[in-house]
Scaffold this motif. Structure first.
Motif, PDB file in Angstrom:
ATOM      1  N   PRO A  23       3.588  -1.182  -3.452  1.00  8.69           N
ATOM      2  CA  PRO A  23       1.811  -1.298  -3.820  1.00  8.69           C
ATOM      3  C   PRO A  23       1.202  -0.717  -3.415  1.00  8.69           C
ATOM      4  O   PRO A  23      -0.132  -0.571  -3.113  1.00  8.69           O
ATOM      5  N   GLN A  24       2.052   0.520  -1.886  1.00 11.99           N
ATOM      6  CA  GLN A  24       1.419   1.279  -1.130  1.00 11.99           C
ATOM      7  C   GLN A  24       0.523   2.148  -2.480  1.00 11.99           C
ATOM      8  O   GLN A  24      -1.229   2.597  -1.601  1.00 11.99           O
ATOM      9  N   PHE A  39      -3.093   0.687  -3.135  1.00 12.93           N
ATOM     10  CA  PHE A  39      -3.447  -0.172  -2.305  1.00 12.93           C
ATOM     11  C   PHE A  39      -4.884   1.781  -1.852  1.00 12.93           C
ATOM     12  O   PHE A  39      -5.502   2.022  -1.936  1.00 12.93           O
ATOM     13  N   GLY A  40      -3.218   3.026  -1.990  1.00 11.70           N
ATOM     14  CA  GLY A  40      -4.173   4.069  -1.665  1.00 11.70           C
ATOM     15  C   GLY A  40      -5.017   4.695  -2.816  1.00 11.70           C
ATOM     16  O   GLY A  40      -6.032   5.459  -2.390  1.00 11.70           O
ATOM     17  N   MET A  93      -6.576   2.758  -4.497  1.00  7.78           N
ATOM     18  CA  MET A  93      -8.056   2.099  -4.579  1.00  7.78           C
ATOM     19  C   MET A  93      -9.249   2.623  -3.818  1.00  7.78           C
ATOM     20  O   MET A  93      -9.846   2.955  -4.161  1.00  7.78           O
ATOM     21  N   VAL A  94      -8.379   3.643  -2.183  1.00  2.39           N
ATOM     22  CA  VAL A  94      -9.045   4.046  -0.445  1.00  2.39           C
ATOM     23  C   VAL A  94      -9.607   5.003  -1.203  1.00  2.39           C
ATOM     24  O   VAL A  94     -11.069   5.636  -1.320  1.00  2.39           O
ATOM     25  N   LEU A  95      -8.706   5.622  -1.689  1.00  2.00           N
ATOM     26  CA  LEU A  95      -8.573   7.448  -1.327  1.00  2.00           C
ATOM     27  C   LEU A  95      -9.520   8.066  -2.465  1.00  2.00           C
ATOM     28  O   LEU A  95     -10.136   8.320  -2.592  1.00  2.00           O
ATOM     29  N   VAL A 143      -5.457   4.640   5.532  1.00  5.90           N
ATOM     30  CA  VAL A 143      -4.814   5.175   4.235  1.00  5.90           C
ATOM     31  C   VAL A 143      -4.258   6.209   5.135  1.00  5.90           C
ATOM     32  O   VAL A 143      -2.950   6.862   5.629  1.00  5.90           O
ATOM     33  N   TYR A 163      -0.306   5.429   6.522  1.00  6.59           N
ATOM     34  CA  TYR A 163       0.595   5.796   4.421  1.00  6.59           C
ATOM     35  C   TYR A 163       1.034   6.849   4.990  1.00  6.59           C
ATOM     36  O   TYR A 163       0.926   7.930   5.354  1.00  6.59           O
ATOM     37  N   ARG A 185       5.605  -7.040   4.967  1.00  9.46           N
ATOM     38  CA  ARG A 185       5.602  -6.814   4.068  1.00  9.46           C
ATOM     39  C   ARG A 185       7.136  -7.559   3.876  1.00  9.46           C
ATOM     40  O   ARG A 185       7.461  -7.812   2.210  1.00  9.46           O
ATOM     41  N   GLU A 212      -0.725  -5.788   0.250  1.00  8.71           N
ATOM     42  CA  GLU A 212      -1.740  -4.485   1.014  1.00  8.71           C
ATOM     43  C   GLU A 212      -2.635  -4.563   1.433  1.00  8.71           C
ATOM     44  O   GLU A 212      -3.039  -4.654   2.492  1.00  8.71           O
ATOM     45  N   LEU A 213      -3.302  -5.479   0.459  1.00  6.83           N
ATOM     46  CA  LEU A 213      -4.502  -5.687   0.664  1.00  6.83           C
ATOM     47  C   LEU A 213      -4.648  -6.531   2.141  1.00  6.83           C
ATOM     48  O   LEU A 213      -5.475  -6.955   3.087  1.00  6.83           O
ATOM     49  N   PHE A 255      -4.403  -5.261   5.600  1.00  8.93           N
ATOM     50  CA  PHE A 255      -5.494  -4.347   5.636  1.00  8.93           C
ATOM     51  C   PHE A 255      -6.222  -5.310   6.364  1.00  8.93           C
ATOM     52  O   PHE A 255      -6.354  -5.366   7.673  1.00  8.93           O
TER      53      PHE A 255
END
Lengths: 317, 287
Positions: free
Chosen positions: A31-32, A35-36, A38-40, B107, B111, B184, B190-191, B194
């Motif tokens: 899922p990371q 999400f990453g 979607m943001v980046l 991020v 990440y 997790r 993830e949303l 956040f």
């Protein structure tokens, strides 16, 4: 033997490929990753469209005779725009004014902000209140400040001359005189943004462990020694950064000179950014304007490098 | 132990010196504080004076209070609309900057992916870039997008903030990974992590960043000056600058217009000065 040798790499390749595939599959399942992305994703698109692309186009515009109606028909002219810009009599004036302005602002701003922040770091009651009051000009709109001072400095009706009169001092023409316009503008800029540097420096000063000064006092160090040998070196990084900030801001001055004096009287306060603006939006000469902007970038990179080299090694702890 | 080394301690016990130095510091700071706010207070009162009184009287307070100046700039010069334009631009820019900065900062802070730090350095290096370098191509692009003389043309170039990203990343690096991993394992998306864990922990830097961004957007001059040409689309600083040529020396109009521009941010400042100052102090972290 030969067959084995031929088979082995192929097998390795296959394994590798399936390794990659597994890794990609694994990543895609995370899922990371989504999400990453979607943001980046949008971030990189925005940076490409509104920073990278304009930068590339700027570099291109500076070396072509830009045709506003049909940009793709623009002819390559090499350094012609730079030459035209430098031959413009306003270029030397703007360059000199900008550097004088940046230098004078720095020379006035750094000692005064250090002085005020030292006072603030030593005061025992009311520090936050004083700080937030000294910060007020930072919050005021620069255009409003420019108009306000234009009004206060009106040679006939302005309050500043009335104050001088009341004190029995000779009147000044302030920003209406070629020799005093630039220094007066520097003073207004220092008044306006002193609070920014005071806040940064006070935070830096309060970060220095108090015990160090107590130890130095016990060892018999006086105030001056402590300031030059301890406070300044321990502030090292902060000082380097605000020096760079002051110069970068100074080189880019636009709002105050254009609202307060429009570059005048004559060309006494005409700045580099005003030349770029004038070339681009009054004369519609995009080539010379971007050439000017690129020279400004080079100047900023140069100043930053020189300052970093000159200040950091001596003072860093 | 000899007497000489105990002397500094005696000095600290005896408070006269301390009192004297504290007193002079207070006098100095009080003087500076007055210089800092005197022009603001002078112009607040001046904006309620008539033209005649403003140029003839030296008195700080108006003899006759009048709202005529405000009436004229709002009803004749469109300062009411400019106020709304300024509020729209600054609010949208601030909301967007907060959203993008916190998400991107998170991020980059929490990440792991190949090339992460290099990519961040590239983005960070754009902070050095003077605005003049992108000014002309950006204008050509805004013309191409049909956004000239639209508030959108001012907003679209400010949706992301490199400084904001940097600030949020810096803060979010201090959020423990264990906290996120625990969520997790509990099956949070993830949303949700956040929005439900990271953002509530970051309200302090978000508040600082938002007042900082709001102020910057409110005072922005060069770009709106280029993009917004008609009066009913202009933000306050641009319209205010126009008063200079419109009312050559009608200073009572200048003061009223200036106060319309300054007072909304001042009200915000009175309630959130802590965050303004924290935001600026955080620029010192760049070192």
């Amino acid at each position: 033997m030969a067959t084995i040798q031929r088979v082995l790499p192929r097998q390795q390749n296959k394994e590798k490929r399936s390794d990659y595939r597994a890794a990609i599959k694994k990543t895609l399942r995370k899922p990371q990753f989504w999400f990453g992305l979607m943001v980046l994703g949008p971030t990189l698109i925005w940076y490409f469209l509104f920073l990278l692309l304009p930068m590339i186009r700027s570099a291109w515009m500076s070396v072509v005779a830009y045709q506003i109606m049909d940009a793709s028909a623009s002819q390559f002219v090499g350094l012609g725009n730079f030459q035209k810009l430098i031959e413009n009599p306003l270029f030397a004036i703007a360059m000199r004014n900008t550097l004088t302005w940046a230098g004078m602002t720095f020379l006035l701003m750094l000692p005064s902000s250090l002085f005020v922040s030292t006072a603030l770091s030593r005061v025992r009651v009311g520090r936050n209140l004083y700080q937030s009051i000294i910060f007020v000009p930072v919050v005021m709109s620069l255009v409003a400040i420019a108009l306000l001072f234009r009004m206060l400095m009106d040679p006939q009706t302005g309050q500043f001359n009335q104050i001088l009169d009341a004190l029995g001092l000779p009147e000044s023409k302030w920003i209406s005189d070629e020799s005093s316009a630039l220094p007066v503008m520097v003073a207004i800029q220092v008044w306006k943004s002193l609070g920014t540097y005071v806040v940064i420096l006070t935070a830096g000063l309060l970060n220095i462990p108090h015990e160090l000064f107590e130890a130095a006092t016990v060892d018999g160090a006086n105030d001056r020694q402590m300031f030059w040998r301890m406070t300044l070196p321990l502030l090292g990084h902060t000082l380097t950064m605000i020096t760079v900030m002051m110069f970068i801001d100074g080189v880019q001055a636009f709002t105050l000179p254009s609202v307060l004096t429009a570059g005048g009287p004559g060309t006494a306060t005409f700045m580099g950014n005003m030349l770029i603006y004038q070339e681009a939006f009054s004369n519609l000469r995009f080539g010379t304007a971007t050439a000017g902007a690129i020279l400004q970038l080079i100047l900023i990179l140069f100043i930053t490098r020189v300052l970093m080299k000159a200040i950091t090694p001596k003072w860093s702890y | 132990m000899d007497i000489a080394s105990s002397r500094p301690l005696v000095k600290n016990v005896f408070p006269v010196r301390t009192l004297l130095s504290q007193g002079s510091i207070h006098i100095l700071l009080l003087f500076l504080a007055i210089i800092a706010v005197l022009p603001l207070f002078w112009s607040i009162f001046a904006s309620f004076k008539s033209y005649k009184e403003l140029v003839t009287s030296r008195d700080f307070f108006p003899h006759v209070w009048t709202l005529g100046n405000y009436d004229e700039i709002i009803n004749k010069n469109g300062f009411g609309i400019a106020l709304i334009n300024s509020i729209i631009v600054s609010s949208v820019v601030t909301l967007s900057t907060i959203a993008t900065s916190s998400a991107v900062g998170y991020v980059f802070a929490r990440y792991n992916f190949p090339g992460r730090d290099k990519l961040f350095m590239v983005l960070l290096s754009t902070m050095m870039l003077p605005f003049a370098v992108v000014l002309v191509p950006l204008y050509v692009m805004i013309v191409g997008l049909g956004l000239t003389n639209e508030l959108g043309g001012v907003i679209v170039v400010a949706l992301w903030s490199t400084f904001g990203m940097f600030m949020m990343r810096q803060f979010m690096q201090s959020i423990p990974s264990e906290l996120l991993d625990a969520a997790r394992i509990d099956g949070a998306g993830e949303l949700r992590i956040f929005a439900g864990i990271v953002l509530p922990l970051s309200t302090a830097p978000m508040a600082a960043l938002s007042v900082f961004t709001f102020l910057g957007s409110w005072d922005n001059f060069l770009w709106p000056l280029i993009v917004l040409s008609s009066q009913e689309k202009q933000t306050l600083p641009i319209l205010l600058n126009g008063l200079k040529s419109l009312y050559w020396t009608r200073y009572e109009m200048w003061t009223a217009g200036s106060m319309m521009t300054v007072i909304p941010v001042m009200i915000l400042y009175v309630f959130a000065s802590k965050y303004f100052i924290r935001g600026v102090a955080m620029t010192g972290m760049k070192a």
